[in-house]
Design a protein around this motif. Structure first.
Motif, PDB file in Angstrom:
ATOM      1  N   GLY A  29     -10.355   1.331   1.637  1.00  0.00           N
ATOM      2  CA  GLY A  29      -9.281   0.794   0.811  1.00  0.00           C
ATOM      3  C   GLY A  29      -7.914   1.009   1.387  1.00  0.00           C
ATOM      4  O   GLY A  29      -6.936   1.174   0.644  1.00  0.00           O
ATOM      5  N   THR A  30      -7.797   1.023   2.706  1.00  0.00           N
ATOM      6  CA  THR A  30      -6.529   1.283   3.360  1.00  0.00           C
ATOM      7  C   THR A  30      -5.620   0.064   3.284  1.00  0.00           C
ATOM      8  O   THR A  30      -6.071  -1.068   3.084  1.00  0.00           O
ATOM      9  N   SER A  31      -4.330   0.298   3.452  1.00  0.00           N
ATOM     10  CA  SER A  31      -3.369  -0.801   3.478  1.00  0.00           C
ATOM     11  C   SER A  31      -3.389  -1.454   4.859  1.00  0.00           C
ATOM     12  O   SER A  31      -4.003  -0.960   5.806  1.00  0.00           O
ATOM     13  N   GLY A  32      -2.683  -2.598   4.965  1.00  0.00           N
ATOM     14  CA  GLY A  32      -2.602  -3.302   6.236  1.00  0.00           C
ATOM     15  C   GLY A  32      -3.359  -4.612   6.219  1.00  0.00           C
ATOM     16  O   GLY A  32      -3.906  -5.035   5.201  1.00  0.00           O
ATOM     17  N   GLY A  33      -3.379  -5.262   7.381  1.00  0.00           N
ATOM     18  CA  GLY A  33      -3.996  -6.568   7.510  1.00  0.00           C
ATOM     19  C   GLY A  33      -5.431  -6.493   7.976  1.00  0.00           C
ATOM     20  O   GLY A  33      -5.757  -5.751   8.907  1.00  0.00           O
ATOM     21  N   LYS A  34      -6.278  -7.275   7.333  1.00  0.00           N
ATOM     22  CA  LYS A  34      -7.701  -7.317   7.670  1.00  0.00           C
ATOM     23  C   LYS A  34      -8.172  -8.766   7.655  1.00  0.00           C
ATOM     24  O   LYS A  34      -7.548  -9.630   7.028  1.00  0.00           O
ATOM     25  N   ALA A  59      -0.737  -0.614  -3.024  1.00  0.00           N
ATOM     26  CA  ALA A  59      -1.214  -1.679  -3.915  1.00  0.00           C
ATOM     27  C   ALA A  59      -2.287  -1.141  -4.856  1.00  0.00           C
ATOM     28  O   ALA A  59      -3.243  -0.492  -4.427  1.00  0.00           O
ATOM     29  N   ALA A  60      -2.136  -1.395  -6.143  1.00  0.00           N
ATOM     30  CA  ALA A  60      -3.113  -0.954  -7.137  1.00  0.00           C
ATOM     31  C   ALA A  60      -4.375  -1.810  -7.054  1.00  0.00           C
ATOM     32  O   ALA A  60      -4.336  -2.945  -6.570  1.00  0.00           O
ATOM     33  N   PRO A  61      -5.515  -1.293  -7.534  1.00  0.00           N
ATOM     34  CA  PRO A  61      -6.746  -2.092  -7.501  1.00  0.00           C
ATOM     35  C   PRO A  61      -6.640  -3.409  -8.250  1.00  0.00           C
ATOM     36  O   PRO A  61      -7.309  -4.384  -7.889  1.00  0.00           O
ATOM     37  N   HIS A  62      -5.809  -3.484  -9.296  1.00  0.00           N
ATOM     38  CA  HIS A  62      -5.702  -4.712 -10.077  1.00  0.00           C
ATOM     39  C   HIS A  62      -4.599  -5.643  -9.567  1.00  0.00           C
ATOM     40  O   HIS A  62      -4.272  -6.636 -10.222  1.00  0.00           O
ATOM     41  N   THR A  63      -4.023  -5.343  -8.397  1.00  0.00           N
ATOM     42  CA  THR A  63      -2.986  -6.208  -7.832  1.00  0.00           C
ATOM     43  C   THR A  63      -3.531  -7.617  -7.611  1.00  0.00           C
ATOM     44  O   THR A  63      -4.581  -7.777  -6.976  1.00  0.00           O
ATOM     45  N   PRO A  64      -2.865  -8.633  -8.101  1.00  0.00           N
ATOM     46  CA  PRO A  64      -3.366  -9.998  -7.927  1.00  0.00           C
ATOM     47  C   PRO A  64      -3.201 -10.487  -6.493  1.00  0.00           C
ATOM     48  O   PRO A  64      -2.453  -9.905  -5.695  1.00  0.00           O
ATOM     49  N   PHE A  65      -3.899 -11.559  -6.180  1.00  0.00           N
ATOM     50  CA  PHE A  65      -3.846 -12.181  -4.861  1.00  0.00           C
ATOM     51  C   PHE A  65      -3.031 -13.469  -4.927  1.00  0.00           C
ATOM     52  O   PHE A  65      -2.958 -14.121  -5.959  1.00  0.00           O
ATOM     53  N   ALA A  85       4.668  -8.279  -3.573  1.00  0.00           N
ATOM     54  CA  ALA A  85       4.146  -7.605  -4.760  1.00  0.00           C
ATOM     55  C   ALA A  85       2.674  -7.925  -4.975  1.00  0.00           C
ATOM     56  O   ALA A  85       1.953  -7.168  -5.618  1.00  0.00           O
ATOM     57  N   SER A  86       2.224  -9.050  -4.466  1.00  0.00           N
ATOM     58  CA  SER A  86       0.819  -9.434  -4.538  1.00  0.00           C
ATOM     59  C   SER A  86       0.170  -9.247  -3.171  1.00  0.00           C
ATOM     60  O   SER A  86       0.848  -8.883  -2.201  1.00  0.00           O
ATOM     61  N   ILE A  87      -1.128  -9.503  -3.086  1.00  0.00           N
ATOM     62  CA  ILE A  87      -1.857  -9.401  -1.822  1.00  0.00           C
ATOM     63  C   ILE A  87      -1.988 -10.806  -1.243  1.00  0.00           C
ATOM     64  O   ILE A  87      -2.706 -11.642  -1.805  1.00  0.00           O
ATOM     65  N   VAL A  97     -10.923  -5.270  -3.950  1.00  0.00           N
ATOM     66  CA  VAL A  97     -10.610  -4.542  -5.192  1.00  0.00           C
ATOM     67  C   VAL A  97     -11.407  -3.246  -5.259  1.00  0.00           C
ATOM     68  O   VAL A  97     -10.854  -2.160  -5.519  1.00  0.00           O
ATOM     69  N   PHE A  98     -12.704  -3.341  -5.021  1.00  0.00           N
ATOM     70  CA  PHE A  98     -13.571  -2.170  -5.160  1.00  0.00           C
ATOM     71  C   PHE A  98     -13.297  -1.127  -4.082  1.00  0.00           C
ATOM     72  O   PHE A  98     -13.400   0.081  -4.330  1.00  0.00           O
ATOM     73  N   ALA A  99     -12.918  -1.582  -2.871  1.00  0.00           N
ATOM     74  CA  ALA A  99     -12.616  -0.638  -1.796  1.00  0.00           C
ATOM     75  C   ALA A  99     -11.392   0.208  -2.119  1.00  0.00           C
ATOM     76  O   ALA A  99     -11.254   1.329  -1.635  1.00  0.00           O
ATOM     77  N   ARG A 100     -10.498  -0.328  -2.968  1.00  0.00           N
ATOM     78  CA  ARG A 100      -9.311   0.429  -3.385  1.00  0.00           C
ATOM     79  C   ARG A 100      -9.568   1.208  -4.676  1.00  0.00           C
ATOM     80  O   ARG A 100      -8.625   1.602  -5.366  1.00  0.00           O
TER      81      ARG A 100
END
Length: 432
Positions: free
Chosen positions: A52-57, A74-80, A257-259, A291-294
């Protein structure tokens, strides 16, 4: 409103490079992945456990790529916020038994993929590209980017009815290209040639996904070079713009603010029903696993999806100067007039009023003009990955794109400024 976007032909120059290097969906996603890697993104395997790391994947599967950037904290519920596109284009694709011929001509057996303008493939120098699968299950890209094949048109002297009745092509009999001379058809010749081209041992290739492409390079057109002619703009123009937008947002000083997500699918031209198509599970799986990884729960997943917006970016129809009556009389999108918002009340496009407001706000932020497209009521309306994405994932989706001429031709035409304007609008959308 922001200052109007300044036209940057550097972006269009780069699009031309991207188009020329992407003769197949497999090459297109490899090109996108290369650009993402340079921007700091890293590939993750679907068979591995995700962190659940930040950055680009990004995830690669066949001719599809899903890439996303997770901001720090970013929180797990952050929208895309998703830019959707597709990597495939109508063309001629090689059959399982490719070696054929007659009357001293050696030919390649091909099948029609999607809905190409068949006449645009006649008397055109064609290369061959795609993916080779080896005995160990690995794959190798191959690209014969020189005149190799040609579909010769019948001389008018042998069919005078063409003048009165128009050209009529039988898809089975009239679209098989020639690639040499010889009275004997030798099974395995084409694949042996491609093995040699790719530097592989004889007999190493056991599977293939191969397709033809025009070897004529993209080029500026017109007195003032204000037009761009090239292959596969439907829809690599959007894949290129989406890649540029995602990398720009990831490199920005202020994190979104979003992913932000780029979802480029295969098989849009034949219905999207595949494991790499928009009607498959790939996008949903990637978003859920993020979501689940975070540390998220199903409730977090539901909250994230509820706040998610997707721009389905695909090319649309510019008003044609020779066939203006085929367009809606009050909606005439023009090239170099900015991206188009696609609307169809029968849900062939997914745009509604709230979606229009969403896109208008992004264009205003970017200083980009936009236009509206709706079909003539007497004409059937095409569709995109937009309605599929909305229905399959419950994601609010807006259909947009760039207006072009000669859609589904081996060589299409757009305004030279529109790709840059689209990329700016997509960047603003992902930043919002």
């Amino acid at each position: 409103m922001s200052e109007p976007a300044r036209f940057d032909r550097g972006h269009t120059d780069d699009l031309m490079t991207f188009l020329a290097a992407s003769p197949s969906p497999y090459h297109a996603v490899a090109m996108a992945a290369e650009r993402l890697e340079k921007a700091g993104f890293r590939q993750v395997a679907e068979t591995d456990a995700w962190e659940g790391t930040s950055g680009g994947k990004y995830v690669l599967r066949g001719g599809a790529i899903i890439a996303w950037y997770v901001p720090e904290g970013a929180a797990p519920h952050t929208p895309f916020r998703i830019v959707g596109a597709h990597t495939d284009s109508p063309n001629l694709r090689v059959k399982p038994l490719p070696d054929s011929g007659a009357h001293g001509w050696r030919q390649v057996a091909v099948e029609i993929y999607g809905g190409p303008l068949l006449n645009s493939w006649l008397d055109r120098d064609l290369g061959l590209a795609g993916r080779l699968t080896l005995r160990d299950g690995s794959t190798r890209l191959v690209n014969v980017d020189r005149p190799l094949l040609r579909v010769p048109q019948l001389a008018i002297h042998l069919d005078r009815s063409v003048t009165a009745d128009g050209l009529k092509l039988d898809k089975q009999r009239h679209l098989q290209p020639v690639w040499g001379l010889g009275h004997e058809v030798r099974d395995g010749d084409l694949i042996a040639f491609l093995e040699e081209t790719a530097g592989l041992p004889a007999g190493e290739v056991t599977g293939w996904d191969l397709m033809t492409h025009s070897v004529e390079k993209p080029a500026y057109l017109g007195r003032d070079r204000e037009l761009l002619a090239g292959p596969r703009m439907d829809n690599l123009l959007s894949v290129h713009a989406g890649t540029a937008a995602l990398t720009a947002v990831a490199a920005g000083a202020s994190k979104p603010a979003s992913i932000p997500v780029l979802a480029a699918f295969d098989h849009e031209e034949n219905g999207s029903q595949s494991d790499t198509g928009a009607d498959g599970p790939l996008l949903g799986n990637v978003l859920e696993r993020s979501v689940f990884a975070r540390g998220g729960s199903y409730e977090d997943r539901a909250r994230a999806f509820a706040g998610t917006v997707c721009l389905s970016s695909d090319t649309g129809h510019a008003v044609h100067p020779n066939y203006a009556e085929r367009h809606d009389p009050t909606h005439h999108p023009r090239v170099n007039g900015g991206p188009i918002l696609k609307v169809n009340v029968n849900n062939r496009y997914a745009t509604d009023g709230s979606g229009r407001a969403e896109f208008a706000a992004a264009c205003e932020q970017a200083g980009v003009p936009f236009q509206s497209f709706v079909s003539n009521n007497s004409m059937p309306c095409g569709t995109t990955i937009g309605p599929i994405t909305a229905a399959r994932h419950g994601i609010r989706t807006v259909d947009i794109g760039v207006a072009i001429l000669s859609m589904h031709s081996a060589r299409e035409l757009c305004g030279a400024d529109d790709p840059f304007l689209l990329a700016n609008a997509l960047t603003a959308f992902l930043e919002r």
